[in-house]
Design a protein around this motif. Structure first.
Motif, PDB file in Angstrom:
ATOM      1  N   VAL A  82       0.834  -1.202   0.000  1.00  0.00           N
ATOM      2  CA  VAL A  82       0.000   0.000   0.000  1.00  0.00           C
ATOM      3  C   VAL A  82       0.869   1.254   0.000  1.00  0.00           C
ATOM      4  O   VAL A  82       0.661   2.190  -0.774  1.00  0.00           O
ATOM      5  N   VAL A  83       1.868   1.263   0.884  1.00  0.00           N
ATOM      6  CA  VAL A  83       2.766   2.423   0.949  1.00  0.00           C
ATOM      7  C   VAL A  83       3.526   2.577  -0.360  1.00  0.00           C
ATOM      8  O   VAL A  83       3.740   3.691  -0.847  1.00  0.00           O
ATOM      9  N   ALA A  84       3.923   1.452  -0.955  1.00  0.00           N
ATOM     10  CA  ALA A  84       4.618   1.506  -2.245  1.00  0.00           C
ATOM     11  C   ALA A  84       3.731   2.159  -3.296  1.00  0.00           C
ATOM     12  O   ALA A  84       4.193   2.980  -4.103  1.00  0.00           O
ATOM     13  N   GLY A  85       2.444   1.799  -3.294  1.00  0.00           N
ATOM     14  CA  GLY A  85       1.514   2.402  -4.245  1.00  0.00           C
ATOM     15  C   GLY A  85       1.407   3.902  -4.067  1.00  0.00           C
ATOM     16  O   GLY A  85       1.383   4.667  -5.042  1.00  0.00           O
ATOM     17  N   VAL A  86       1.357   4.344  -2.819  1.00  0.00           N
ATOM     18  CA  VAL A  86       1.284   5.786  -2.535  1.00  0.00           C
ATOM     19  C   VAL A  86       2.550   6.492  -3.013  1.00  0.00           C
ATOM     20  O   VAL A  86       2.500   7.576  -3.609  1.00  0.00           O
ATOM     21  N   LEU A  87       3.718   5.877  -2.789  1.00  0.00           N
ATOM     22  CA  LEU A  87       4.976   6.472  -3.223  1.00  0.00           C
ATOM     23  C   LEU A  87       5.061   6.568  -4.743  1.00  0.00           C
ATOM     24  O   LEU A  87       5.610   7.525  -5.297  1.00  0.00           O
ATOM     25  N   ILE A  88       4.512   5.574  -5.412  1.00  0.00           N
ATOM     26  CA  ILE A  88       4.494   5.594  -6.881  1.00  0.00           C
ATOM     27  C   ILE A  88       3.672   6.787  -7.370  1.00  0.00           C
ATOM     28  O   ILE A  88       4.052   7.474  -8.329  1.00  0.00           O
ATOM     29  N   VAL A  89       2.543   7.044  -6.716  1.00  0.00           N
ATOM     30  CA  VAL A  89       1.705   8.190  -7.083  1.00  0.00           C
ATOM     31  C   VAL A  89       2.472   9.501  -6.853  1.00  0.00           C
ATOM     32  O   VAL A  89       2.414  10.424  -7.686  1.00  0.00           O
ATOM     33  N   LEU A  90       3.201   9.598  -5.749  1.00  0.00           N
ATOM     34  CA  LEU A  90       4.000  10.798  -5.480  1.00  0.00           C
ATOM     35  C   LEU A  90       5.074  10.991  -6.549  1.00  0.00           C
ATOM     36  O   LEU A  90       5.363  12.117  -6.966  1.00  0.00           O
ATOM     37  N   ALA A  91       5.650   9.885  -7.005  1.00  0.00           N
ATOM     38  CA  ALA A  91       6.646   9.965  -8.074  1.00  0.00           C
ATOM     39  C   ALA A  91       6.022  10.538  -9.340  1.00  0.00           C
ATOM     40  O   ALA A  91       6.641  11.344 -10.051  1.00  0.00           O
ATOM     41  N   ALA A 184       3.748  11.372 -20.370  1.00  0.00           N
ATOM     42  CA  ALA A 184       3.208  10.029 -20.626  1.00  0.00           C
ATOM     43  C   ALA A 184       3.733   9.034 -19.597  1.00  0.00           C
ATOM     44  O   ALA A 184       2.997   8.162 -19.113  1.00  0.00           O
ATOM     45  N   VAL A 185       5.008   9.182 -19.249  1.00  0.00           N
ATOM     46  CA  VAL A 185       5.602   8.331 -18.207  1.00  0.00           C
ATOM     47  C   VAL A 185       4.858   8.548 -16.890  1.00  0.00           C
ATOM     48  O   VAL A 185       4.532   7.599 -16.178  1.00  0.00           O
ATOM     49  N   GLY A 186       4.569   9.810 -16.581  1.00  0.00           N
ATOM     50  CA  GLY A 186       3.852  10.126 -15.349  1.00  0.00           C
ATOM     51  C   GLY A 186       2.488   9.469 -15.286  1.00  0.00           C
ATOM     52  O   GLY A 186       2.086   8.949 -14.240  1.00  0.00           O
ATOM     53  N   VAL A 187       1.766   9.469 -16.393  1.00  0.00           N
ATOM     54  CA  VAL A 187       0.444   8.823 -16.447  1.00  0.00           C
ATOM     55  C   VAL A 187       0.575   7.323 -16.195  1.00  0.00           C
ATOM     56  O   VAL A 187      -0.190   6.718 -15.423  1.00  0.00           O
ATOM     57  N   ASN A 188       1.565   6.707 -16.843  1.00  0.00           N
ATOM     58  CA  ASN A 188       1.783   5.274 -16.686  1.00  0.00           C
ATOM     59  C   ASN A 188       2.131   4.927 -15.241  1.00  0.00           C
ATOM     60  O   ASN A 188       1.621   3.957 -14.662  1.00  0.00           O
ATOM     61  N   VAL A 189       2.989   5.729 -14.637  1.00  0.00           N
ATOM     62  CA  VAL A 189       3.377   5.522 -13.236  1.00  0.00           C
ATOM     63  C   VAL A 189       2.166   5.678 -12.316  1.00  0.00           C
ATOM     64  O   VAL A 189       1.968   4.907 -11.375  1.00  0.00           O
ATOM     65  N   LEU A 190       1.338   6.679 -12.591  1.00  0.00           N
ATOM     66  CA  LEU A 190       0.149   6.929 -11.786  1.00  0.00           C
ATOM     67  C   LEU A 190      -0.806   5.739 -11.822  1.00  0.00           C
ATOM     68  O   LEU A 190      -1.335   5.307 -10.786  1.00  0.00           O
ATOM     69  N   LEU A 191      -1.031   5.175 -12.999  1.00  0.00           N
ATOM     70  CA  LEU A 191      -1.924   4.024 -13.136  1.00  0.00           C
ATOM     71  C   LEU A 191      -1.377   2.809 -12.391  1.00  0.00           C
ATOM     72  O   LEU A 191      -2.136   2.077 -11.747  1.00  0.00           O
ATOM     73  N   GLU A 192      -0.068   2.595 -12.469  1.00  0.00           N
ATOM     74  CA  GLU A 192       0.524   1.458 -11.769  1.00  0.00           C
ATOM     75  C   GLU A 192       0.397   1.628 -10.258  1.00  0.00           C
ATOM     76  O   GLU A 192       0.103   0.680  -9.535  1.00  0.00           O
TER      77      GLU A 192
END
Length: 298
Positions: A82-91, A184-192
């Protein structure tokens, strides 16, 4: 080597691999000044953090049950994911911010071919490691390890897309494409990040096992519970690498405790063979507890 030791060893090596890849991608960005390569490097920072968290969570989740946690520590891996997912969104937010700044103030790329070559080496290392983590994560039922592998796999796709995009920049001379690629990279990261978070929250909420496993459990009970009359109220949930299975087993009210216990042992052994890591709880009931929703055995 036990599954526990294998998972812990891979999680530890993930930290090392993530640091190596981060250094390579940071070098590629430093060489070129490309905001697209910057976005790829930012994602690798998250890889290092999530790899470290996964290592800690996996070590905790494999601790034996104790007085304070009589049902074990299996869910620790879900917190990590869960925390990893949140960090990915911050990235993703950091990537969007840098991409917009570069779009408003574009600049030429420096030594793009050298930067892309370094990034390609990093992507190759990540690709091999992601495949290994996902395979072992599924085999060992480790959500933290599998989540780490999936995120790294997204990173590989991201790196490949960035390299292709930079080739287009060089071919067309359109510098603004560098910023668009980063977005585009940001969108992909956000979805992941969203996918990882939703999947992990479902585990924390005691989500049931998938339909295929549930059907396998039902069929195993029906094939091995000879001597019993009916099974009902089958419930399942997953917690890290352990699957919890509960159900009520109806037997003849005159059957001895020893005979009913023999049936339960047979069914439990079969379920643990069919679902590795299964934790089985069977509630035995006399025949006057039969229900309309029960499944007859015989």
């Amino acid at each position: 080597m036990s599954a526990k030791n294998t998972i812990a060893r891979l999680a530890g090596w993930s930290i090392v691999i993530a640091c190596v890849v981060l250094c390579l991608k940071t070098t590629a960005w430093w060489i070129t000044g490309s905001v697209a390569l910057y976005s790829d490097a930012v994602e690798s920072v998250i890889n290092v953090v999530t790899a470290l968290m996964a290592w800690v969570a996996i070590r905790i989740s494999h601790r034996p049950a104790d007085k304070g946690h009589p049902f074990g520590h299996y869910k620790a891996e879900y917190f990590s994911a869960v925390v990893a997912g949140v960090l990915i969104v911050l990235a993703a937010i950091l990537i969007f911010s840098e991409a917009v700044s570069a779009l408003l103030d574009p600049h030429d790329l420096q030594a793009p071919l050298a930067g892309m070559a370094v990034n390609a080496v990093a992507a190759g290392i990540n690709g091999l490691w992601a495949w290994l983590l996902i395979s072992e994560g599924r085999k060992s039922r480790s959500p933290a390890l599998a989540a780490d592998g999936r995120h790294i796999l997204v990173d590989v796709v991201t790196s490949a897309s960035v390299i292709i995009g930079l080739i287009l920049v060089l071919a067309t001379g359109w510098i603004f494409l560098d910023s668009l690629i980063a977005m585009a990279v940001g969108v992909n990261v956000l979805l992941e990040g969203w996918r990882v978070t939703v999947s992990s929250v479902d585990g924390l909420m005691d989500g049931a096992l998938d339909d295929e496993k549930t059907d396998r459990i039902r069929q195993t009970i029906l094939k091995t519970a000879s001597g019993a009359i009916e099974v009902h109220d089958i419930k399942t949930r997953g917690a890290g690498h352990v699957s919890f299975i509960e159900f009520h087993l109806v037997v003849d009210g005159k059957m001895s405790v020893a005979d009913s216990h023999t049936i339960c042992n047979r069914v439990e052994d079969a379920l643990q063979a069919a679902i590795p890591g299964a934790n089985v709880t069977i509630h035995v009931e006399p025949d006057d507890e039969s229900t309309r929703d029960g499944i007859a055995i015989g």
